[in-house]
Each structure stands twice: as structure tokens, then as C-alpha cells.
Design an enzyme around this catalytic site. Structure first.
Site, PDB file in Angstrom:
ATOM      1  N   HIS A  82     -67.707 -45.664 -21.795  1.00 47.10           N
ATOM      2  CA  HIS A  82     -67.195 -46.767 -20.609  1.00 47.10           C
ATOM      3  C   HIS A  82     -67.215 -45.509 -19.521  1.00 47.10           C
ATOM      4  O   HIS A  82     -67.127 -44.073 -19.662  1.00 47.10           O
ATOM      5  CB  HIS A  82     -65.817 -47.078 -20.807  1.00 47.10           C
ATOM      6  CG  HIS A  82     -64.339 -45.740 -20.821  1.00 47.10           C
ATOM      7  ND1 HIS A  82     -63.790 -45.116 -19.786  1.00 47.10           N
ATOM      8  CD2 HIS A  82     -64.433 -45.562 -21.811  1.00 47.10           C
ATOM      9  CE1 HIS A  82     -63.683 -44.770 -20.512  1.00 47.10           C
ATOM     10  NE2 HIS A  82     -63.116 -44.544 -21.644  1.00 47.10           N
ATOM     11  N   HIS A 110     -81.837 -38.575 -23.070  1.00 47.81           N
ATOM     12  CA  HIS A 110     -81.971 -38.849 -24.941  1.00 47.81           C
ATOM     13  C   HIS A 110     -80.987 -38.623 -25.223  1.00 47.81           C
ATOM     14  O   HIS A 110     -80.267 -37.377 -25.590  1.00 47.81           O
ATOM     15  CB  HIS A 110     -83.233 -38.345 -25.213  1.00 47.81           C
ATOM     16  CG  HIS A 110     -83.418 -38.675 -26.890  1.00 47.81           C
ATOM     17  ND1 HIS A 110     -84.484 -38.193 -27.850  1.00 47.81           N
ATOM     18  CD2 HIS A 110     -82.169 -39.190 -27.607  1.00 47.81           C
ATOM     19  CE1 HIS A 110     -83.990 -38.253 -29.129  1.00 47.81           C
ATOM     20  NE2 HIS A 110     -83.339 -38.930 -28.974  1.00 47.81           N
TER      21      HIS A 110
HETATM   22  C1  LIG Z   1     -84.562 -39.485 -34.831  1.00 47.73           C
HETATM   23  C2  LIG Z   1     -84.661 -37.894 -33.675  1.00 47.73           C
HETATM   24  O1  LIG Z   1     -85.265 -36.695 -34.843  1.00 47.73           O
HETATM   25  S1  LIG Z   1     -84.463 -37.397 -32.453  1.00 47.73           S
HETATM   26  C3  LIG Z   1     -84.103 -35.129 -32.484  1.00 47.73           C
HETATM   27  C4  LIG Z   1     -82.931 -35.286 -31.238  1.00 47.73           C
HETATM   28  N1  LIG Z   1     -83.385 -33.627 -31.939  1.00 47.73           N
HETATM   29  C5  LIG Z   1     -82.395 -32.507 -31.407  1.00 47.73           C
HETATM   30  O2  LIG Z   1     -80.375 -33.473 -31.617  1.00 47.73           O
HETATM   31  C6  LIG Z   1     -82.125 -31.061 -31.890  1.00 47.73           C
HETATM   32  C7  LIG Z   1     -81.288 -30.669 -30.495  1.00 47.73           C
HETATM   33  N2  LIG Z   1     -81.988 -29.318 -30.288  1.00 47.73           N
HETATM   34  C8  LIG Z   1     -81.413 -27.944 -30.723  1.00 47.73           C
HETATM   35  O3  LIG Z   1     -80.116 -28.262 -31.275  1.00 47.73           O
HETATM   36  C9  LIG Z   1     -82.238 -26.465 -30.870  1.00 47.73           C
HETATM   37  O4  LIG Z   1     -81.934 -26.412 -32.214  1.00 47.73           O
HETATM   38  C10 LIG Z   1     -81.510 -26.173 -29.581  1.00 47.73           C
HETATM   39  C11 LIG Z   1     -82.152 -26.675 -29.114  1.00 47.73           C
HETATM   40  C12 LIG Z   1     -80.162 -25.950 -29.288  1.00 47.73           C
HETATM   41  C13 LIG Z   1     -82.133 -24.853 -29.576  1.00 47.73           C
HETATM   42  O5  LIG Z   1     -83.012 -24.607 -29.444  1.00 47.73           O
HETATM   43  P1  LIG Z   1     -83.873 -22.486 -29.539  1.00 47.73           P
HETATM   44  O6  LIG Z   1     -83.331 -22.393 -28.141  1.00 47.73           O
HETATM   45  O7  LIG Z   1     -85.562 -23.078 -29.479  1.00 47.73           O
HETATM   46  O8  LIG Z   1     -83.302 -22.196 -30.600  1.00 47.73           O
HETATM   47  P2  LIG Z   1     -84.220 -22.067 -32.006  1.00 47.73           P
HETATM   48  O9  LIG Z   1     -84.534 -22.840 -33.319  1.00 47.73           O
HETATM   49  O10 LIG Z   1     -85.038 -20.570 -31.521  1.00 47.73           O
HETATM   50  O11 LIG Z   1     -82.497 -21.627 -32.929  1.00 47.73           O
HETATM   51  C14 LIG Z   1     -82.198 -19.764 -32.639  1.00 47.73           C
HETATM   52  C15 LIG Z   1     -81.150 -19.510 -32.835  1.00 47.73           C
HETATM   53  O12 LIG Z   1     -80.013 -20.396 -32.570  1.00 47.73           O
HETATM   54  C16 LIG Z   1     -79.718 -21.153 -33.892  1.00 47.73           C
HETATM   55  N3  LIG Z   1     -79.403 -22.579 -33.522  1.00 47.73           N
HETATM   56  C17 LIG Z   1     -80.272 -23.368 -33.285  1.00 47.73           C
HETATM   57  N4  LIG Z   1     -79.886 -24.838 -32.938  1.00 47.73           N
HETATM   58  C18 LIG Z   1     -79.087 -24.567 -33.167  1.00 47.73           C
HETATM   59  C19 LIG Z   1     -77.047 -25.787 -33.107  1.00 47.73           C
HETATM   60  N5  LIG Z   1     -78.052 -27.205 -32.207  1.00 47.73           N
HETATM   61  N6  LIG Z   1     -76.153 -25.001 -33.215  1.00 47.73           N
HETATM   62  C20 LIG Z   1     -76.232 -23.970 -33.877  1.00 47.73           C
HETATM   63  N7  LIG Z   1     -77.241 -23.181 -34.052  1.00 47.73           N
HETATM   64  C21 LIG Z   1     -78.027 -23.873 -33.782  1.00 47.73           C
HETATM   65  C22 LIG Z   1     -80.456 -21.039 -34.675  1.00 47.73           C
HETATM   66  O13 LIG Z   1     -80.235 -20.920 -36.069  1.00 47.73           O
HETATM   67  C23 LIG Z   1     -81.237 -19.342 -34.324  1.00 47.73           C
HETATM   68  O14 LIG Z   1     -79.907 -19.063 -35.258  1.00 47.73           O
HETATM   69  P3  LIG Z   1     -80.283 -16.547 -35.133  1.00 47.73           P
HETATM   70  O15 LIG Z   1     -81.209 -16.455 -33.937  1.00 47.73           O
HETATM   71  O16 LIG Z   1     -78.770 -16.563 -36.114  1.00 47.73           O
HETATM   72  O17 LIG Z   1     -81.320 -17.518 -36.920  1.00 47.73           O
END
Ligand SMILES: CC(=O)SCCNC(=O)CCNC(=O)[C@H](O)C(C)(C)COP(=O)(O)OP(=O)(O)OC[C@H]1O[C@@H](n2cnc3c(N)ncnc32)[C@H](O)[C@@H]1OP(=O)(O)O
Length: 203
Positions: free
Chosen positions: A138, A147
């Protein structure tokens, strides 16, 4: 029934096309995507090139509604702007199993997917996605091109600026302010305000 053209034919668009079929609120006539250099007709729907169609927008029937079914906030924004500049109007699409409280306002081009919840006095901007099973509680103010990924929970009184991605399964505690272009990583818990362009990951 009003005709609808959907932009994009990837995974996200498949979900949107299903909702349109199930809810019966629009008649889907065309899908535009660059994976169709040559037009293909299937089940009464024309699948055709996005690029070519965008170049001839002004010659089109103005009664048709559009929906940009692209999950990436930046790409969705770019295409929606091109269509808006050509004077096109946008559909709002809500899955029949979503709960949207009566006082909620939903901006044009926005999507509320299966099993999601949007609660009282919340205002969703334009071209927002509330993805499967997400909860937007709310009194939340949401900008444009935001998104909420599947299963995310944004609790009461938060403010979410333009172009934000709230990652899948993440939780935002009450009254938090999230700046423009922020990405909240999947599975994160957000307990502090976030400045624009920042990223938050699980510790
Ligand atoms: C219907 C659908 O599918 S809708 C899709 C919706 N999308 C999402 O929810 C995805 C959201 N995006 C994320 O969580 C991404 O992973 C981000 C934006 C947080 C990070 O992306 P990037 O900066 O490109 O990180 P990258 O993939 O290079 O990973 C870097 C490090 O962070 C870690 N990392 C990435 N995402 C996460 C996360 N969410 N939580 C914790 N650690 C993470 C990786 O494991 C990696 O660790 P390492 O260096 O120890 O190997």
C-alpha cells in the site's frame, strides 16, 4: 473488441500473449519483432519485423492499442518513446489472478502478472511490470519503466523512481526511497534508501 499489437516476441512476450488470450480484453492482431525479417501468419496473428514497422508508424490505423512486451527497462523505454512520439496509445494488461486493490492507479503500458498483488493507494507509472507473484504493498509511489521481478516484495510507503529493477525474491522494508536506475539484486533485503544508479546485492 479493441485490436492490440504487441512489441517483442521473447520469453516475457509469450507470458503477455497468454494473458491477452486468457483475459479476452483485446484481440491480438500483430506481433512485431526483428526475428521476423519476413512476415509470418499463425493462428490469425501476423508476426512481422519491428524495425520496418517502426519506420511506417504514421501510416497506421490510430485505433489500435500497443503493448511493449520487453522485460529490459531501457529497451522497453526506447521503443515506448518512439511509439508515444507517433501518437500511439498503450494497453494496460492485468492477469485475471492478480489482485489489484480498487484505489490503485495504473499508468498506460503497464502489466500486472499472475498471482501478483498491488495494494491500496499505490500508484504505478507507465510501462511498469509487476511480474509473477510480486507484491507491491500500500501507499507506494512507482515511477515509469520499473520492473518488480517475480516474487519480490516492496512493503508499504516506499517510493520507487523511474527505470528501477527490483530483482526476483528481494524484499524492501517499509518507507524506503529507491532512486532512478537502481538495480536491487535478486534475493536482496533492502533496509536503507538507495541513491540513483546504485546496485544492491545480498551480502
Ligand atoms: C521472469 C524473469 O525472469 S524476470 C528477471 C528478473 N531479473 C532478476 O531478478 C535479476 C536481478 N539481477 C541480479 O541479481 C544481478 O545478478 C545483479 C544486477 C545484482 C548483478 O549483476 P552483475 O553486476 O552483472 O554481477 P555479476 O553477475 O558479474 O556477478 C558479480 C558477483 O556478484 C555475485 N552476485 C550477482 N548477483 C547477486 C545477487 N543477486 N546476490 C548476491 N550476489 C550476487 C556473483 O555471484 C558474482 O560473485 P563472484 O564475484 O564471487 O563470482
Amino acid at each position: 473488441m479493441e485490436s492490440l499489437i504487441i512489441i517483442g516476441d521473447g520469453g516475457h512476450s509469450k507470458m503477455v500473449q497468454n494473458i491477452v488470450r486468457e483475459s479476452g480484453t483485446y484481440r491480438l492482431t500483430e506481433v512485431w519483432d526483428d526475428k521476423y525479417p519476413e512476415p509470418v501468419a499463425r493462428d490469425g496473428i501476423l508476426y512481422t519485423s519491428l524495425d520496418e514497422k517502426l519506420q511506417s508508424l504514421t501510416q497506421m490505423d490510430s485505433d489500435v492499442a500497443f503493448f511493449v512486451a520487453i522485460g529490459d527497462n531501457e529497451i522497453r523505454k526506447k521503443i515506448a518513446r518512439t511509439l508515444a512520439l507517433a501518437g500511439k496509445k498503450f494497453a494496460v494488461i492485468v492477469h485475471p489472478t492478480a489482485f489489484v486493490e480498487a484505489t490503485v492507479e495504473i499508468g498506460e503500458g503497464s502489466l500486472v502478472m499472475a498471482g501478483s498483488i498491488v495494494q491500496a493507494n499505490t500508484v504505478l507509472g507507465k510501462h511498469v511490470i509487476v511480474n509473477s507473484g510480486a507484491t507491491v504493498e500500500h501507499d507506494i509511489s512507482v515511477g515509469n519503466f520499473v520492473h518488480f521481478a517475480p516474487g519480490s516484495v516492496v512493503t508499504g510507503g516506499c517510493t520507487v523512481a523511474d527505470n528501477v529493477l527490483i530483482g526476483a525474491g528481494s524484499v524492501v522494508v517499509p518507507n524506503i526511497s529507491i532512486g532512478a536506475n537502481v538495480v536491487v539484486g535478486a534475493g536482496s533485503t533492502l533496509t536503507r534508501n538507495l541513491e540513483e544508479h546504485s546496485r544492491k546485492k545480498t551480502e
